[in-house]
Design a protein around this motif. Structure first.
Motif, mmCIF file in Angstrom:
data_model
loop_
_atom_site.group_PDB
_atom_site.id
_atom_site.type_symbol
_atom_site.label_atom_id
_atom_site.label_comp_id
_atom_site.label_asym_id
_atom_site.label_seq_id
_atom_site.Cartn_x
_atom_site.Cartn_y
_atom_site.Cartn_z
ATOM 1 N N TYR A 17 -3.917 13.300 2.978
ATOM 2 C CA TYR A 17 -3.225 12.448 3.117
ATOM 3 C C TYR A 17 -0.907 12.465 2.884
ATOM 4 O O TYR A 17 -1.225 13.308 1.285
ATOM 5 C CB TYR A 17 -3.265 11.049 2.928
ATOM 6 C CG TYR A 17 -4.317 10.787 2.875
ATOM 7 C CD1 TYR A 17 -4.420 9.770 4.600
ATOM 8 C CD2 TYR A 17 -5.067 10.580 2.474
ATOM 9 C CE1 TYR A 17 -5.671 9.611 5.248
ATOM 10 C CE2 TYR A 17 -6.260 10.032 2.477
ATOM 11 C CZ TYR A 17 -6.701 9.566 4.162
ATOM 12 O OH TYR A 17 -7.825 9.443 5.185
ATOM 13 N N ASN A 18 -0.396 12.752 3.210
ATOM 14 C CA ASN A 18 1.084 12.806 2.546
ATOM 15 C C ASN A 18 1.942 12.243 2.265
ATOM 16 O O ASN A 18 1.934 11.060 2.819
ATOM 17 C CB ASN A 18 1.530 14.115 4.365
ATOM 18 C CG ASN A 18 2.503 14.309 3.671
ATOM 19 O OD1 ASN A 18 2.985 14.466 2.514
ATOM 20 N ND2 ASN A 18 3.665 15.290 4.342
ATOM 21 N N VAL A 19 1.719 12.220 1.345
ATOM 22 C CA VAL A 19 2.635 10.965 0.788
ATOM 23 C C VAL A 19 4.477 11.708 -0.255
ATOM 24 O O VAL A 19 3.956 12.334 -0.940
ATOM 25 C CB VAL A 19 1.768 10.394 -0.353
ATOM 26 C CG1 VAL A 19 2.108 9.047 -1.410
ATOM 27 C CG2 VAL A 19 0.572 9.955 0.020
ATOM 28 N N ALA A 20 5.241 10.458 0.271
ATOM 29 C CA ALA A 20 6.546 10.519 -0.288
ATOM 30 C C ALA A 20 6.503 10.421 -2.016
ATOM 31 O O ALA A 20 5.898 9.038 -1.576
ATOM 32 C CB ALA A 20 7.766 10.463 -0.089
ATOM 33 N N VAL A 21 7.115 11.003 -2.682
ATOM 34 C CA VAL A 21 6.840 10.508 -4.421
ATOM 35 C C VAL A 21 7.882 10.973 -4.503
ATOM 36 O O VAL A 21 8.963 11.373 -4.433
ATOM 37 C CB VAL A 21 5.822 11.337 -5.140
ATOM 38 C CG1 VAL A 21 5.739 10.477 -6.428
ATOM 39 C CG2 VAL A 21 4.703 10.874 -4.563
ATOM 40 N N SER A 22 9.225 9.780 -4.498
ATOM 41 C CA SER A 22 10.445 9.787 -5.203
ATOM 42 C C SER A 22 10.889 8.287 -6.404
ATOM 43 O O SER A 22 9.608 7.787 -7.125
ATOM 44 C CB SER A 22 11.840 9.195 -4.640
ATOM 45 O OG SER A 22 10.892 8.621 -3.535
ATOM 46 N N GLY A 23 11.775 8.695 -7.435
ATOM 47 C CA GLY A 23 12.033 7.889 -8.089
ATOM 48 C C GLY A 23 10.939 8.240 -9.801
ATOM 49 O O GLY A 23 11.255 9.174 -9.534
#
Length: 133
Positions: A17-23
């Motif tokens: 699964y491709n998950v964007a992580v930010s903050g």
């Protein structure tokens, strides 16, 4: 502030699964090393435990677990991550990045080590899929 793309591998099903992580979640991953176990809350999987297995930087240079630090260095390799010999005895100087996640890291590869109460598909599904009734 760093932004990462986390590739989470479900070892039971074999799906990734491709998950964007930010903050602040991305800032919490900064400084972690390959092989460390992190909480799944950083990628939207509460109750899960994830192992960092690798990654790459903005140029596609892979991270190596046996190379300490954050730097990008050129190594003389005969085989292994980043180079595979074409004939016996071939060696080549190849760029590799250290095992520590830094602000220059773009992609982080992770594998699930402990599962939480809810299935991964349910937690990582978009809001549009859950509210269709």
């Amino acid at each position: 502030m760093a932004d990462f793309k986390a590739i989470v591998n479900d070892v039971k099903t074999g799906k990734s699964y491709n998950v964007a992580v930010s903050g602040h979640h991305a800032n919490s991953l900064d400084g972690k090393n390959i092989g460390e176990i992190v909480d799944g809350i950083f990628v939207g999987l509460p109750g899960y435990k994830l192992k960092i297995t690798g990654g790459s930087d903005k140029t596609g240079t892979p991270m190596r677990a046996d190379l300490p630090g954050k730097k990008r260095v050129k190594l003389l390799l005969s085989d292994g991550l980043g180079f595979h010999e074409r004939y016996p005895g071939e060696r080549k100087r190849v760029a590799a990045r250290g095992s520590t996640i830094s602000s220059e890291t773009v992609q982080i590869n992770m594998a699930v080590t402990e599962y939480g109460p809810k299935p991964i598909e349910e937690l990582l599904a978009g809001d549009g899929e859950e509210k269709k009734e």
